[in-house]
Design a protein around this motif. Structure first.
Motif, PDB file in Angstrom:
ATOM      1  N   ASN A  12       0.809  -1.216   0.000  1.00  0.00           N
ATOM      2  CA  ASN A  12       0.000   0.000   0.000  1.00  0.00           C
ATOM      3  C   ASN A  12       0.842   1.266   0.000  1.00  0.00           C
ATOM      4  OD1 ASN A  12      -2.404  -1.418  -0.022  1.00  0.00           O
ATOM      5  ND2 ASN A  12      -2.456  -1.589   2.198  1.00  0.00           N
ATOM      6  N   GLN A  15       2.882   4.932  -4.415  1.00  0.00           N
ATOM      7  CA  GLN A  15       2.124   6.081  -4.901  1.00  0.00           C
ATOM      8  C   GLN A  15       2.663   6.442  -6.276  1.00  0.00           C
ATOM      9  OE1 GLN A  15       3.136   8.782  -1.719  1.00  0.00           O
ATOM     10  NE2 GLN A  15       1.096   8.560  -0.835  1.00  0.00           N
ATOM     11  N   HIS A  96      -5.767   2.377  -7.054  1.00  0.00           N
ATOM     12  CA  HIS A  96      -4.416   2.158  -6.535  1.00  0.00           C
ATOM     13  C   HIS A  96      -3.572   1.377  -7.539  1.00  0.00           C
ATOM     14  CE1 HIS A  96      -5.633   3.646  -2.646  1.00  0.00           C
ATOM     15  NE2 HIS A  96      -6.683   2.847  -2.707  1.00  0.00           N
TER      16      HIS A  96
END
Length: 112
Positions: A12, A15, A96
């Motif tokens: 996670n 980016q 994402h």
């Protein structure tokens, strides 16, 4: 020369900064910022999810449930660092990005 390929990473903390058209400009991963080299050509394509294996169901009008977006870009972590190849993936309906792999620029690898 020995090339060490980093294992595919799906965390996670990835980016991706993109331009208005959606082309990646920079990647932040594992505490580092990788800038996409503007002098190299990025590759962009779409694959198809095996929706019949996932058994995903959705209401009519939910959107595209099968297109997986890929970008392969050349990146550097600093002005004088070696050029590396990063393959990014975004699954259907996801906002994402996932890092499929990152390797030396002259090496191409596929996930097993």
């Amino acid at each position: 020369m020995t090339t060490i390929i980093e294992a595919p990473t799906r965390t996670n903390d990835l980016q991706v900064r993109t331009d208005p058209a959606g082309k990646p400009l920079a990647i932040r991963h594992d505490g580092r910022i990788w800038l996409v080299d503007p002098d190299t050509e990025s590759q962009h394509w779409f694959g198809r999810d095996a929706w019949w294996d996932t058994r995903r169901t959705a209401a009519v009008g939910s959107g595209d449930l099968v297109s997986i977006e890929y970008w392969q870009v050349q990146v550097r972590s600093g002005t004088h660092s070696a050029l590396r190849t990063a393959t990014l993936r975004r699954n259907p309906l996801s906002t994402h990005w996932l890092l499929d792999n990152i390797s030396d620029a002259d090496e191409t690898t596929e996930e097993e």
